[in-house]
Design an enzyme around this catalytic site. Structure first.
Site, PDB file in Angstrom:
ATOM      1  CD1 TRP A 103      -4.412 -57.569  36.698  1.00 35.24           C
ATOM      2  CD2 TRP A 103      -4.928 -56.912  34.632  1.00 35.24           C
ATOM      3  NE1 TRP A 103      -5.048 -56.349  36.787  1.00 35.24           N
ATOM      4  CE2 TRP A 103      -5.379 -55.926  35.543  1.00 35.24           C
ATOM      5  CE3 TRP A 103      -5.162 -56.717  33.264  1.00 35.24           C
ATOM      6  CZ2 TRP A 103      -6.034 -54.772  35.128  1.00 35.24           C
ATOM      7  CZ3 TRP A 103      -5.801 -55.558  32.850  1.00 35.24           C
ATOM      8  CH2 TRP A 103      -6.235 -54.611  33.776  1.00 35.24           C
ATOM      9  CG  ASP A 173       1.518 -58.989  33.697  1.00 36.57           C
ATOM     10  OD1 ASP A 173       2.193 -58.007  34.077  1.00 36.57           O
ATOM     11  OD2 ASP A 173       0.296 -58.922  33.476  1.00 36.57           O
ATOM     12  CE  LYS A 197      -0.495 -52.094  37.292  1.00 34.66           C
ATOM     13  NZ  LYS A 197      -1.746 -51.573  37.848  1.00 34.66           N
TER      14      LYS A 197
END
Ligand code: PMP
Length: 360
Positions: A103, A173, A197
């Site tokens: 990511w 993030d 999530k």
């Protein structure tokens, strides 16, 4: 009561049962409105109330200061990989990145399409199993910000403490760790996180950003890619993902009922310890992340034997413990144990692992 499995998916992930039941009760008619929330106009009074309360609850939970804006956007965390550079690279057209996994890489690639993405350190040499430690002076002043991924969902590593960025704005993030532990929002200039999530259904992405950064963003960006647009219109420039926001709001209320983020952090630490203790004592299962960088949300491990890993995952699945397969790059297994996963679920997994080890 319908069957429920133990869902160890990295996301979309399990939600608190209480929240699902509440949503079920409100499915045909929300609060006497005669409509499901997904059927309502986002401009109506009822949804406006949901939106305002959801933001207020998030602000309370995270103790978000008044000089920060909160946005509920679409496009996933992935859109932020490009939206952040577009809005924040105002002076130097350059940002520093810590490359800690897939990511992080996606963010580096996207930023590089627009301006300069400078990678100051990487843990690629050891399959991202650790967080590189860097001195503040690697963050030279000729950059607009520093980008990190606080929790690396795929590899199960986590930044601990606060990164010294040499005075540069810090962008994080937090897709896979938001609301899992207490942080001081002031340590960050911008935080973004997809909901699927640790918050709610996919479709909504939270962005928490210092107002001064929104104000200094360029005026000529395409409307949908501009933070100014979304801040000025209170995330209602276009139709927001209404149902996902409503569900996120329910999860925020559930978190408040659990005692807030400090209480969650304590529970999460206890929960993860159950699994890491087993991994540290087992002769068969080995943890994959460096001890000091272990994530409380995504626990990665392996037997060291691909065939055995496969057999473990198959047998776990048969026993209603789902989505334990690790990412292709790290191999092995990954148990994602976000806020909504009860400690009992982790204990059941651990007892299954012990049993598997004894039999094999
Ligand atoms: N960042 C992190 C840390 C993630 O775990 C994910 C999703 N797995 C993403 C970004 C991408 O999120 P999305 O699918 O919402 O774009």
């Amino acid at each position: 009561m319908e069957k429920r499995v133990l869902n160890f998916s990295a996301g979309p992930a399990c939600l608190p049962l209480e929240v699902l039941k509440e949503a079920q009760q409100e499915y045909i008619s929300y609060g006497g409105s005669g409509m499901n929330v997904m059927e309502m106009s986002h401009r109506g009074k009822v949804f406006d109330g949901i939106m305002k309360e959801t933001e207020q609850d998030l602000r309370e939970l995270m103790d978000i200061p008044d000089d920060y804006d909160v946005m509920f956007l679409q496009g996933g965390a992935s859109l932020q990989f490009f939206m952040v550079p577009l809005n924040l690279m105002t002076k130097y057209k350059k940002a520093h990145f810590l490359h800690t996994g897939i990511w992080a890489k996606r963010a580096i690639v996207e930023a590089g399409k627009y301006a300069e993405a400078n990678v100051v350190a990487s843990s690629e040499d050891k399959t991202f199993s650790y967080i590189p430690k860097v001195d503040a002076d690697v963050f030279t002043k000729n950059a607009d910000y520093v980008h990190i991924v606080s929790n690396n969902t795929i590899f199960g590593t986590k930044f601990k403490g606060v990164l010294d960025t040499n005075g540069l704005p810090l962008v994080s993030d937090m897709s896979s760790c938001i609301l899992s532990e207490k942080i001081d929002v002031r340590d960050y200039s911008l935080i973004f996180a997809g909901a699927q999530k640790n918050i709610g259904p996919a479709g909504v992405t939270m962005v928490i950003v210092k107002k001064e950064l929104v104000e200094s963003a360029p005026d000529d960006l395409p409307a949908m890619l501009s933070y100014k647009t979304h801040v000025e219109k209170d995330s209602m420039f276009n139709t927001p993902p209404t149902y996902s926001i409503y569900m996120a709001g329910k999860v925020f209320k559930w978190l408040k009922k659990q005692g807030g983020i400090e209480a969650m952090e304590k529970k999460n630490a206890e929960k993860a310890a159950v699994l890491y203790d087993l991994l540290d004592s087992s002769d068969m299962f080995k943890p994959l992340a460096a001890v000091e960088d272990r994530s409380l949300m995504n626990v990665t491990f392996s037997t060291g034997d691909a065939e055995k890993d496969k057999a473990f995952i198959e047998q776990a699945t048969k026993n209603d413990m789902l989505f334990l397969k690790g990412h292709r790059l790290s191999g092995g297994m990954r148990a994602s144990i976000y806020n909504a996963m009860p400690k009992k679920g982790v204990e059941k997994l651990v007892s299954f692992m012990k049993d598997f080890e004894n039999k094999n």
